[in-house]
Scaffold this active site. Structure first.
Site, PDB file in Angstrom:
ATOM      1  N   GLN A 175      -4.484  -4.876   7.085  1.00  0.00           N
ATOM      2  CA  GLN A 175      -5.393  -5.751   6.500  1.00  0.00           C
ATOM      3  C   GLN A 175      -5.512  -7.296   7.122  1.00  0.00           C
ATOM      4  OE1 GLN A 175      -7.554  -5.131   4.286  1.00  0.00           O
ATOM      5  NE2 GLN A 175      -6.933  -3.073   3.537  1.00  0.00           N
ATOM      6  N   ASP A 185       3.031  -4.905   8.242  1.00  0.00           N
ATOM      7  CA  ASP A 185       1.762  -4.012   7.771  1.00  0.00           C
ATOM      8  C   ASP A 185       0.744  -4.964   8.172  1.00  0.00           C
ATOM      9  OD1 ASP A 185      -0.457  -2.597   7.111  1.00  0.00           O
ATOM     10  OD2 ASP A 185       0.519  -1.875   5.162  1.00  0.00           O
ATOM     11  N   CYS A 193      -4.684   2.523  -3.649  1.00  0.00           N
ATOM     12  CA  CYS A 193      -3.449   3.029  -2.945  1.00  0.00           C
ATOM     13  C   CYS A 193      -2.653   2.011  -3.228  1.00  0.00           C
ATOM     14  CB  CYS A 193      -3.922   3.137  -1.432  1.00  0.00           C
ATOM     15  SG  CYS A 193      -5.030   4.485  -1.112  1.00  0.00           S
ATOM     16  N   HIS A 240       0.905  -1.193   0.125  1.00  0.00           N
ATOM     17  CA  HIS A 240      -0.051   0.117   0.008  1.00  0.00           C
ATOM     18  C   HIS A 240       0.813   1.202  -0.124  1.00  0.00           C
ATOM     19  CE1 HIS A 240      -2.710   2.842   1.890  1.00  0.00           C
ATOM     20  NE2 HIS A 240      -3.625   2.025   1.532  1.00  0.00           N
TER      21      HIS A 240
HETATM   22  N1  PLP Z   1      -1.588  -0.755   4.974  1.00  0.00           N
HETATM   23  C1  PLP Z   1      -2.626  -1.527   4.120  1.00  0.00           C
HETATM   24  C2  PLP Z   1      -2.267  -3.029   3.471  1.00  0.00           C
HETATM   25  C3  PLP Z   1      -3.776  -0.907   3.754  1.00  0.00           C
HETATM   26  O1  PLP Z   1      -4.825  -1.607   3.042  1.00  0.00           O
HETATM   27  C4  PLP Z   1      -4.145   0.426   4.212  1.00  0.00           C
HETATM   28  C5  PLP Z   1      -5.528   1.144   4.064  1.00  0.00           C
HETATM   29  O2  PLP Z   1      -6.179   0.670   3.292  1.00  0.00           O
HETATM   30  C6  PLP Z   1      -3.008   1.119   5.162  1.00  0.00           C
HETATM   31  C7  PLP Z   1      -1.751   0.372   5.159  1.00  0.00           C
HETATM   32  C8  PLP Z   1      -3.116   2.376   5.556  1.00  0.00           C
HETATM   33  O3  PLP Z   1      -4.301   2.322   6.647  1.00  0.00           O
HETATM   34  P1  PLP Z   1      -4.680   3.721   7.363  1.00  0.00           P
HETATM   35  O4  PLP Z   1      -5.093   4.816   6.068  1.00  0.00           O
HETATM   36  O5  PLP Z   1      -5.874   3.456   8.096  1.00  0.00           O
HETATM   37  O6  PLP Z   1      -3.538   4.545   7.888  1.00  0.00           O
END
Ligand code: PLP
Length: 366
Positions: free
Chosen positions: A164, A161, A325, A84
């Site tokens: 998800q 991360d 994203c 992401h």
């Molecule tokens: N990492 C992953 C895999 C995501 O899908 C997302 C958001 O969709 C994020 C990080 C970022 O999350 P946030 O926007 O809540 O900080």
């Protein structure tokens, strides 16, 4: 929502600051929430749980604090092709400041990470591996246990991360032995604007604070400041103690349902939905990893993802469309964007049938 109302109505006072009743009650709630998070991901201590504004801020924190302490010009951060933006851009921003390079582990056509290639990319200059547990586009569940094992063999720490994954499967940071892990409250049915950074105490103690301000200090003079102990060193300013209490309530709710039961149910729904969607003429699923979570990205020949998304929305069906994203991943996949249906424990087979009917209807329209 009830917890938020209750907190504002009964204990709305700044934490860690006052000897008065409300402040103490708010502090107790906030610290109990930290323990709930600790237990949810099985961290060794509440000191390892830092509250942030979200997964994004948590990654930025590590990029800034870890790199400024442990990286120098020419060093490398290794990520994967399915990250992401929030696990790409913070490293680039920090990289520009310090002359760091980003290395990217490739994926195969099914959307699975190529572990051997990842290992080949580890060099003496690799300072950290930052990898998503589950891809928000492909649904791929990465073999993070193996990745962490490989990384540690090379003495490289790993950031996971888990934005998800925490809501879809069991995440045990001690069993994984990861060094850092991030997630967002709003993706696990808690409020927006709250997130978590897990870090092993040895790392959090070794790296400098991210922001300065109240709460994160021990003593301040105009000449010098000393910092508070963990985890407060990383929590400058008034924390969102109402948000953290609501996050803890959401985690209790998930624990009561049972995360393993959720994983099992969502997997069945994924299998059901995959079979149904593949019966649509011209429909192609993007992301066919053997180990997959309950998101399905797809494209239908001749129908732009935005058209599909807009028309499904008219039928009351919410899907995500676009690059999700993850623009670099779209380039790797050779597509502009996809339509993505995401299933959670509250979705049903009947809803999958409605999605199928909707897609078929749109297909006939086109
Ligand atoms: N990492 C992953 C895999 C995501 O899908 C997302 C958001 O969709 C994020 C990080 C970022 O999350 P946030 O926007 O809540 O900080």
């Amino acid at each position: 929502m009830d917890k938020i109302t209750e907190m504002y109505s009964t204990v709305n006072a700044n934490v860690h600051r006052g000897v008065h009743f409300l402040s103490q009650a708010a502090t107790e709630e906030h610290e109990a929430s930290r323990e709930t998070v600790q237990q949810f991901i099985n961290a060794a201590s509440p000191n390892e749980i830092v509250f942030t504004r979200g997964a994004t801020e948590s990654v930025n924190m590590v990029a800034s604090s870890f790199c400024s302490r442990f990286c120098s010009e020419g060093d490398e951060i290794l990520i994967t092709a399915m990250e992401h933006h929030s696990n790409i851009v913070p490293w680039q921003l920090q990289g520009e400041k310090q002359g760091l390079k980003l290395r990217v582990a490739p994926i195969n056509e099914k959307g699975e990470l190529l572990l051997e290639e990842l290992e080949k990319l580890i060099s003496p200059r690799t300072k950290l591996i930052a990898v998503t547990h589950i891809s928000n586009v492909l649904g791929t569940i990465n073999p993070i246990e193996e990745i962490i094992e490989i990384a540690h063999r090379h003495d490289v720490p790993v950031l996971i991360d888990a934005a998800q994954s925490v809501q879809h499967c069991r995440v045990d940071v001690q069993q994984l032995n990861c060094d850092f892990l991030v997630f967002s409250s709003h993706k696990i049915y808690g409020p927006t604007g709250v997130g978590v950074l897990y870090g092993k105490e040895k790392w959090l103690n070794a790296i400098p604070p991210y922001q300065g301000g109240g709460e994160m200090i021990e003593t301040v003079s105009f000449e010098k400041t000393t910092f508070n102990k963990l985890p407060y060193k990383f929590e400058a300013g008034t924390p969102d103690y109402i948000g953290t209490a609501a996050l803890a309530t959401a985690l209790d709710y998930i624990s009561a349902l049972g995360i393993d039961e959720i994983a099992h149910y969502e997997h069945k729904l994924l299998e059901f939905a995959t079979e149904k969607l593949l019966s649509v003429p011209g429909l192609r699923i993007i992301g066919n990893a053997a180990n997959k979570s309950s998101v399905i990205s797809f494209l239908v020949d001749g129908i732009h993802p935005y058209d599909m998304g807009t028309l499904l929305d008219r039928m009351g069906i919410a899907v995500r469309t676009g690059h999700h994203c993850a623009e670099p991943l779209m380039h790797v996949l050779g597509v502009e964007g996809t339509v993505r249906a995401s299933f959670a424990f509250y979705n049903t087979k009947e809803e999958v049938d409605l999605l199928l009917k909707g897609i078929e209807r749109i297909g006939r329209l086109f």
